[in-house]
Design a protein around this motif. Structure first.
Motif, PDB file in Angstrom:
ATOM      1  N   VAL A   1       0.830  -1.202   0.000  1.00  0.00           N
ATOM      2  CA  VAL A   1       0.000   0.000   0.000  1.00  0.00           C
ATOM      3  C   VAL A   1       0.866   1.254   0.000  1.00  0.00           C
ATOM      4  O   VAL A   1       0.608   2.209  -0.727  1.00  0.00           O
TER       5      VAL A   1
ATOM      6  N   TYR B   1       3.420  13.983  -9.511  1.00  0.00           N
ATOM      7  CA  TYR B   1       4.509  14.952  -9.503  1.00  0.00           C
ATOM      8  C   TYR B   1       5.138  15.077 -10.884  1.00  0.00           C
ATOM      9  O   TYR B   1       5.400  16.165 -11.374  1.00  0.00           O
TER      10      TYR B   1
ATOM     11  N   LEU C   1      -5.685   9.581   4.334  1.00  0.00           N
ATOM     12  CA  LEU C   1      -4.550   8.825   3.795  1.00  0.00           C
ATOM     13  C   LEU C   1      -4.471   7.452   4.456  1.00  0.00           C
ATOM     14  O   LEU C   1      -4.316   6.417   3.792  1.00  0.00           O
TER      15      LEU C   1
ATOM     16  N   TRP D   1      -7.315   5.356   3.299  1.00  0.00           N
ATOM     17  CA  TRP D   1      -7.076   4.901   1.921  1.00  0.00           C
ATOM     18  C   TRP D   1      -6.127   3.713   1.909  1.00  0.00           C
ATOM     19  O   TRP D   1      -6.335   2.716   1.208  1.00  0.00           O
ATOM     20  N   GLY D   2      -5.065   3.824   2.708  1.00  0.00           N
ATOM     21  CA  GLY D   2      -4.094   2.734   2.786  1.00  0.00           C
ATOM     22  C   GLY D   2      -4.723   1.441   3.273  1.00  0.00           C
ATOM     23  O   GLY D   2      -4.541   0.359   2.688  1.00  0.00           O
TER      24      GLY D   2
ATOM     25  N   THR E   1      -7.052   0.070   0.654  1.00  0.00           N
ATOM     26  CA  THR E   1      -6.312  -0.556  -0.447  1.00  0.00           C
ATOM     27  C   THR E   1      -5.949  -1.989  -0.061  1.00  0.00           C
ATOM     28  O   THR E   1      -6.081  -2.921  -0.865  1.00  0.00           O
TER      29      THR E   1
ATOM     30  N   MET F   1      -8.874  13.203   0.225  1.00  0.00           N
ATOM     31  CA  MET F   1      -7.487  13.665   0.094  1.00  0.00           C
ATOM     32  C   MET F   1      -7.360  14.688  -1.020  1.00  0.00           C
ATOM     33  O   MET F   1      -6.657  15.693  -0.895  1.00  0.00           O
TER      34      MET F   1
ATOM     35  N   MET G   1      -2.354  19.157   3.091  1.00  0.00           N
ATOM     36  CA  MET G   1      -1.338  18.106   3.252  1.00  0.00           C
ATOM     37  C   MET G   1      -0.054  18.516   2.587  1.00  0.00           C
ATOM     38  O   MET G   1      -0.065  18.878   1.407  1.00  0.00           O
ATOM     39  N   PRO G   2       1.065  18.434   3.267  1.00  0.00           N
ATOM     40  CA  PRO G   2       2.334  18.909   2.708  1.00  0.00           C
ATOM     41  C   PRO G   2       2.689  18.282   1.372  1.00  0.00           C
ATOM     42  O   PRO G   2       3.082  18.970   0.441  1.00  0.00           O
ATOM     43  N   LEU G   3       2.524  16.954   1.232  1.00  0.00           N
ATOM     44  CA  LEU G   3       2.993  16.310   0.010  1.00  0.00           C
ATOM     45  C   LEU G   3       2.087  16.608  -1.180  1.00  0.00           C
ATOM     46  O   LEU G   3       2.510  16.475  -2.312  1.00  0.00           O
ATOM     47  N   LEU G   4       0.839  16.988  -0.891  1.00  0.00           N
ATOM     48  CA  LEU G   4      -0.118  17.115  -1.987  1.00  0.00           C
ATOM     49  C   LEU G   4      -0.415  18.554  -2.367  1.00  0.00           C
ATOM     50  O   LEU G   4      -1.137  18.809  -3.306  1.00  0.00           O
TER      51      LEU G   4
ATOM     52  N   CYS H   1       1.105  20.736  -3.917  1.00  0.00           N
ATOM     53  CA  CYS H   1       1.530  21.211  -5.225  1.00  0.00           C
ATOM     54  C   CYS H   1       0.539  20.837  -6.310  1.00  0.00           C
ATOM     55  O   CYS H   1       0.673  21.276  -7.434  1.00  0.00           O
ATOM     56  N   ILE H   2      -0.454  19.990  -6.007  1.00  0.00           N
ATOM     57  CA  ILE H   2      -1.379  19.557  -7.048  1.00  0.00           C
ATOM     58  C   ILE H   2      -2.515  20.550  -7.155  1.00  0.00           C
ATOM     59  O   ILE H   2      -3.540  20.308  -7.750  1.00  0.00           O
TER      60      ILE H   2
END
Lengths: 515, 135
Positions: free
Chosen positions: A43, A55, B71, B74-75, B78, B112, B119-122, B124-125
């Motif tokens: 996962v 990205y 997140l 979701w994990g 999955t 998400m 969320m820091p990682l997302l 930029c989208i």
């Protein structure tokens, strides 16, 4: 030159970006055939694979992420902690700006009442580019020193003439630029130290008045707190504020060193409901004050405006400016003589002055620095024989006694400092004043950050700083052989020959026919 | 909060889906034991998954950390979908559980996406919609 062990970041990230989906497939297989527990990793790598696809192939804003994928985030992470890394790990004692670690450290120690003697030798250049104080072979004995006393408004014989007993005052920082805890800490400290505090141009000084210190009310170009709907002076409101017993003087702000020729700026992130109400502005745009007072469109009207404020307030009234054009200043002096109207003081702000927020071009490149500006104002007033009709205040990075006494030798009667007091409160020079994220809670309205600034424990720091700085100033004065600060002149300074205070415009004007 | 009320409905649906299995998981119910033994996981396995689902439920309800809950959810979903696809299938009661897992999986992805600015990682989208208009 590539050597066998060099790292090609592009290749590294390409390998990582390839490895991630491969690992997803591997763990998927492991989960199916070996143990279901492997799917925790399946996962995780599925998420990273999808993230990398976003990205590298979907978003177009960040080129680094498109080219390097997940590892590219490292750049943004490191960039964001860059200032902290530099301040804590990499900058030497003289490197940081605006105040080096060495300069800040002196203020911190004075504020905490810790001895600030240094050892081994100065870290300065001593290459004859720096101004120095000339000491005397015959220092003044302590009992021959005259106690410091400056009375504003005595030239006009005002009943409300105001006397200060300490040479340092808190310079203009508005409520808006500062949060309420900071304003109150400064005000309470000012009360302990018996020095006045300038309210800044934030309008009605609600928080300043809470602590009972002496106040200098600043009348900025937007005239917050004393304005009519169209930006003219509301005389009734001014009279009302001036009638407050705590308000001792009025300072008209024409310009400030950090953004001369431009009005004050309060970013919209820092406009709370209260500020919007106190200043009468909306919350969804930056508050930009006009570049000048609407009444002051000519030299003649400017002097008339000064006279009007003097009359309405019935208090010692002066103005603050950053020196730009010497000829304009001379015209102002000539007009003052013609109308027989003199400000009770002039505050000269050097271009190195500080601010909560200013456009970079103005912050860096506009206005005369303090030394030539102060020298020019002093020389111009003397040339026209009116220097004794008013006092001179100086401001602009005057946080250490060394610089303060130089300003006094250049003609200042009293010293204003703003950032010196912010440093005393605990400012760490995070340079985030305009973002509402000040980590110390000084220049922010975020209640979570302001919680860290406890008024009771900060106010004594102000008094310590003033007391210790004044002690150093007195020792410096004694070293020069003068008996009072008013005896100091440029002759008490070593001024390197071709730098610092010589201004071609001033020289041209001084050598022209006296008017 | 930029997300509208609809996203809170999605969050609540996910919380219900994840939450209603918790009773079965923490009381060692026979259905749970049987299901997880088909995956080769014992009590430790479903109690671990149950704890993580509980954490996800909590995060999904606390403003500020909601996308992290999504997140985590979701994990976990999955993993559930993989389990249905590879081992336990969709017949009978597995069909209902599998459908709920897929629904929760989609909703978590949606949460998400909608809350990506938190969320820091997302973060930029952010401007995808505008870019698609231009390209």
């Amino acid at each position: 030159m590539p050597s066998s062990l060099s790292v090609d970041l592009h290749k590294v990230s390409k390998s990582v970006n390839l490895a991630i989906p491969v690992l997803f497939v591997l763990f998927l297989g492991a989960g199916i055939y070996l143990s279901f527990y492997f799917h925790f990793l399946t996962v995780t790598f599925l998420f990273l694979t999808l993230l990398n696809i976003f990205y590298q192939h979907v978003q177009t804003d960040h080129t680094i992420l498109r080219n390097f994928g997940l590892l590219g985030q490292a750049r943004y992470i490191l960039e964001s902690i860059g200032p902290e890394m530099r301040q804590y790990l990499f900058a030497n004692d003289l490197e940081e700006r605006p105040f080096s670690r060495e300069e800040r450290s002196e203020v911190y120690r004075k504020a905490k009442n810790v001895d600030s003697a240094s050892s081994f030798g100065s870290q300065r250049e001593f290459d004859t580019s720096e101004m120095k104080v000339r000491h005397s072979m015959f220092p003044t004995p302590a009992d021959a020193l005259q106690p410091y006393s400056v009375t504003y408004g005595e030239e006009r014989g005002l009943d409300s003439a105001y006397t200060i007993k300490h040479p340092i005052m808190i310079s203009a920082m508005s409520y808006g630029a500062l949060g309420s805890n900071a304003v109150r800490s400064l005000a309470r400290g000012a009360k302990h130290a018996e020095i006045p505090m300038n309210t800044g141009e934030g309008g009605y000084p609600k928080y300043h008045l809470m602590e009972g210190c002496d106040l200098i009310f600043q009348l900025g170009t937007a005239k917050f707190g004393v304005r009519t709907a169209d930006g003219h002076l509301d005389e009734a409101k001014l009279a009302e504020i001036a009638a407050q017993p705590a308000v001792k003087m009025v300072e008209i702000k024409f310009s400030q060193g950090a953004k001369p020729g431009k009005g004050g700026l309060l970013p919209k992130e820092k406009i709370t409901d209260e500020i919007a109400e106190l200043r009468g502005v909306s919350k969804d745009q930056d508050v930009v004050s006009p570049p000048s007072h609407i009444e002051c469109d000519t030299v003649e009207n400017t002097v008339k405006f000064i006279a009007k404020v003097q009359t309405v307030s019935a208090l010692p009234t002066g103005f603050k400016l950053c020196v730009g054009n010497i000829m304009e200043f001379e015209a102002l002096v000539v007009e003052m003589k013609r109308q027989e109207v003199f400000p009770d003081f002039i505050t000269v702000d050097g271009a190195e002055g500080g601010t909560g927020a200013a456009p970079k071009a103005f912050l860096d490149g506009v206005g005369m620095p303090l030394a030539p500006g102060l020298h020019a104002v002093n020389a111009m007033l003397k040339k026209h024989g009116v220097r004794d009709r008013m006092k001179l205040n100086a401001s602009g990075k005057l946080v250490s006694p060394g610089r303060q006494i130089m300003a006094m030798a250049l003609g200042a009667d009293a010293i204003y400092s703003a950032r010196g007091f912010m440093l005393s409160l605990g400012c760490i020079q995070a340079l985030q004043c305009g973002n509402n994220t000040c980590p110390i809670g000084i220049t922010t309205h975020d209640p979570e950050l302001q919680k860290g600034l406890v008024i009771e424990s900060r106010a004594p720091r102000i008094a310590n700083y003033v007391h210790n700085a004044e002690h150093d100033l007195e020792e410096l004065l004694r070293a020069t052989g003068c008996r009072s600060f008013s005896e100091l002149t440029e002759a008490n300074l070593y001024i390197p020959p071709n730098t610092l205070i010589r201004d071609p415009q001033l020289d041209a004007v001084l050598h022209a026919q006296a008017s | 909060m930029k997300a509208s009320k609809l996203i809170w409905i999605a969050q609540l649906i996910v919380v219900v889906i994840l939450g209603q299995t918790l009773f079965f998981k923490f009381t060692d119910s026979p259905e749970t034991v049987e299901l997880f033994s088909r995956l080769g996981m014992g009590a430790f396995g479903y109690k671990l998954i149950g704890s993580l689902e509980l954490v996800a439920c909590l995060l999904l309800l606390i403003p500020g950390v909601i996308p992290w809950g999504a997140l985590l959810g979701w994990g976990l979903m999955t993993g559930a979908v993989i389990a249905h696809v590879t081992e336990i299938g969709f017949e009978g009661p597995m069909g209902q559980l599998g459908t709920m897992a897929i629904v929760a999986w989609l909703l978590c992805a949606l949460i998400m996406y909608v809350r990506r600015s938190e969320m820091p990682l997302l973060r930029c989208i952010n401007r995808n919609e505008k870019n698609e208009l231009n390209s």
